[in-house]
Design an enzyme around this catalytic site. Structure first.
Site, PDB file in Angstrom:
ATOM      1  N   ASN A   1       0.918  -1.618   0.472  1.00 40.43           N
ATOM      2  CA  ASN A   1      -0.376   0.161  -0.006  1.00 40.43           C
ATOM      3  C   ASN A   1       0.736   1.696  -0.122  1.00 40.43           C
ATOM      4  O   ASN A   1       1.665   1.385   0.626  1.00 40.43           O
ATOM      5  CB  ASN A   1      -0.641  -0.089   1.091  1.00 40.43           C
ATOM      6  CG  ASN A   1      -2.207   0.928   1.106  1.00 40.43           C
ATOM      7  OD1 ASN A   1      -1.988   2.499   1.306  1.00 40.43           O
ATOM      8  ND2 ASN A   1      -3.543   0.770   1.223  1.00 40.43           N
TER       9      ASN A   1
ATOM     10  N   SER B   1      -5.218  -0.615  -3.561  1.00 41.96           N
ATOM     11  CA  SER B   1      -5.703   0.880  -3.013  1.00 41.96           C
ATOM     12  C   SER B   1      -6.993   0.172  -1.762  1.00 41.96           C
ATOM     13  O   SER B   1      -7.909   0.093  -2.063  1.00 41.96           O
ATOM     14  CB  SER B   1      -6.113   1.197  -3.899  1.00 41.96           C
ATOM     15  OG  SER B   1      -6.315   2.806  -3.338  1.00 41.96           O
ATOM     16  N   GLU B   2      -6.631   1.123  -0.464  1.00 40.63           N
ATOM     17  CA  GLU B   2      -7.694   1.040   0.746  1.00 40.63           C
ATOM     18  C   GLU B   2      -9.197   1.886   0.021  1.00 40.63           C
ATOM     19  O   GLU B   2     -10.037   0.565   0.943  1.00 40.63           O
ATOM     20  CB  GLU B   2      -6.854   1.602   2.156  1.00 40.63           C
ATOM     21  CG  GLU B   2      -7.483   2.964   2.477  1.00 40.63           C
ATOM     22  CD  GLU B   2      -5.475   3.786   1.822  1.00 40.63           C
ATOM     23  OE1 GLU B   2      -4.960   3.028   1.272  1.00 40.63           O
ATOM     24  OE2 GLU B   2      -5.495   4.648   1.769  1.00 40.63           O
ATOM     25  N   ASN B   3      -9.094   2.321  -0.983  1.00 46.75           N
ATOM     26  CA  ASN B   3     -10.770   2.115  -1.304  1.00 46.75           C
ATOM     27  C   ASN B   3     -11.320   1.573  -1.592  1.00 46.75           C
ATOM     28  O   ASN B   3     -12.603   1.503  -1.887  1.00 46.75           O
ATOM     29  CB  ASN B   3     -10.804   3.530  -1.897  1.00 46.75           C
ATOM     30  CG  ASN B   3     -10.023   3.564  -2.870  1.00 46.75           C
ATOM     31  OD1 ASN B   3      -8.885   3.726  -2.566  1.00 46.75           O
ATOM     32  ND2 ASN B   3     -10.943   4.225  -4.400  1.00 46.75           N
TER      33      ASN B   3
ATOM     34  N   SER C   1     -11.878  -4.258   2.576  1.00 48.28           N
ATOM     35  CA  SER C   1     -10.188  -3.246   2.293  1.00 48.28           C
ATOM     36  C   SER C   1      -9.324  -3.703   3.544  1.00 48.28           C
ATOM     37  O   SER C   1      -8.009  -3.792   3.482  1.00 48.28           O
ATOM     38  CB  SER C   1     -10.322  -1.935   1.833  1.00 48.28           C
ATOM     39  OG  SER C   1      -9.335  -1.883   1.654  1.00 48.28           O
TER      40      SER C   1
END
Lengths: 234, 209
Positions: free
Chosen positions: B23, B46-48, B88
């Site tokens: 990340n 991508s943490e979204n 996520s």
């Protein structure tokens, strides 16, 4: 009983009240329930607590409800792109509960799954942990976070069938799935309601059991940071 | 000459190992993806809600439904998978992400990280940073060694609200590379043309051998 309503105003009939808690899907301006947000503005509901990762921008998304001063408190992880948010917060007009992003998502998931609390290592040793129960598991310290159960969830999906089964598109899924599950009532807005049987049951992202009311309509889908690369000449 | 933003990103890219899920934070860490060494295959999270993050789209091909955690338009790759925010952070909290490369306002010699707010001045929020530092296998911070006034940002103790306590493994600054070790920080590498004396002078934290 059909879950489909003619528009956002009709879909929110009877579920809005002053002082209520709303869980909203979306990340930045991506996958936000823009039609329902506008209808809440028009309804004039006051003193709302909103659990949402962000709060839109000044003139779009949840930022609209900040401008009209309908929001009393936000539960969010990031407010960096909204000047009015920061102004209201720093002047003490708006209450803000910072939640780490993953903690917020899990609080919604847990609330929807009937789990009142969970332990996480996120935030241990920071201001987030202050006043929270600490417990060690296998030599590591965790803090207790609580599930969120909201009076209402407002979410945006790409497609739905009339039974409320939802399909999201790309990164617009984000908080919409966990937010949808944690509301006592969930209203979903989609770009298209397709006929029953036209969605592959194996490809449903969120089963219709979580969705009580449904609307479709055109979405502006504003882009917050337009970043591109040039096509290299051959 | 201290490293510039791109040189810091290029140095940080050397931390990546083949097969890792990684990340990258907002800012200089995002630039790391431009310098992934040949033969090293990493999957960017991508943490979204995405694994397998691709480059920026060509002009005219932007998709409002496809953004990274910095809200920038991006593209997908053949191996891309999408998921919701709870999923996520389940993979982040569950230790499935090998490394996070993040920016910092301050780092302490104990590996404490501060990067989310300046009380009374700047309120941005922690976003996913607190979850990342608590959950991923290794945390590398990329930052300028000093602030605009020339004061060290590599400190004995952070003055700003923490993002995580004892979470940073390695610091890559414009002056060099330091590891968090028992008793303080250890110099691993100096930026080209930077002397050890210069790095020591810019560091408030305890340096150990």
């Amino acid at each position: 009983m059909s879950k489909t309503y003619p528009d956002a105003r009709a879909a929110l009939e009877g579920v809005l009240f002053d002082g209520m808690t709303i869980a909203a899907g979306g990340f930045g301006l991506c996958g936000i329930p823009e039609l329902l947000i506008n209808a809440i503005r028009d309804a004039g509901t006051k003193d709302i607590t909103i659990a949402s990762n962000n709060c839109g921008v000044d003139d779009f998304g949840l930022g609209i409800l900040l401008k009209t001063r309908q929001i009393r408190k936000m539960i969010s992880s990031y407010v960096g792109e909204n000047a009015e948010f920061m102004r209201q917060y720093l002047s003490g007009e708006l209450e803000l509960e910072f939640n780490p992003q993953g903690t917020l998502a899990e609080r919604m998931r847990a609330g929807g799954a009937g789990i009142p609390g969970f332990y996480t290592a996120t935030g241990v040793g920071t201001v987030i942990a202050e006043g929270k129960d600490h417990k060690d598991f296998n030599g590591r310290t965790y803090i207790l976070e609580t599930g969120i159960v909201a009076d209402l969830s407002i979410v945006k999906a790409w497609k739905a069938d009339p039974s409320g089964n939802l399909v999201f598109r790309k990164t617009a899924r984000n908080f919409n799935a966990p937010a949808a599950t944690c509301g006592k009532i969930c209203v979903a807005e989609v770009e298209e309601i397709v006929p029953l049987g036209s969605l592959d049951p194996d490809h449903i992202h969120l089963p219709g059991i979580y969705v009580h009311r449904l609307i479709q309509g055109p979405h502006e889908k504003r882009i917050e940071q337009r970043t591109v690369r040039k096509k290299e000449s051959v | 000459m201290p490293w510039d933003r791109n040189q810091m990103a290029a140095r940080a890219a050397q931390e990546l190992q083949d097969g890792w899920y990684v990340n990258l934070g907002i800012g200089i860490p995002t630039l790391v993806s431009n310098y992934i060494p040949e033969g090293v295959n990493v999957t960017l999270q991508s943490e979204n809600g995405m694994l397998g993050m691709g480059p920026f789209p060509f002009e005219g091909e932007e998709d409002a439904d496809l953004i990274n955690a910095g809200k920038q338009t991006i593209t997908e790759l053949p191996q891309t998978a999408y998921f919701d925010s709870a999923q996520s952070f389940a993979m982040i909290r569950g230790g499935k992400i090998a490394m996070a490369i993040l920016g910092a306002m301050e780092v302490s010699e104990a590996g404490d990280l501060a990067n989310w707010m300046i009380p009374g001045k700047l309120v941005k929020g922690m976003g996913g940073a607190m979850d990342l530092v608590a959950g991923v296998g290794r945390v590398v911070v990329v930052m300028d060694h000093t602030n605009k006034a020339g004061e060290s940002k590599v400190l004995k103790a952070c003055t700003l609200p923490l993002t995580g306590k004892a979470v940073v493994n390695r610091i890559i600054s414009n002056l060099g590379v330091l590891d968090v070790v028992p008793g303080g920080l250890k110099i691993v590498e100096l930026a080209d043309g930077v002397t050890e004396a210069e790095l020591r002078a810019a560091t408030e934290a305890t340096l150990v051998n």
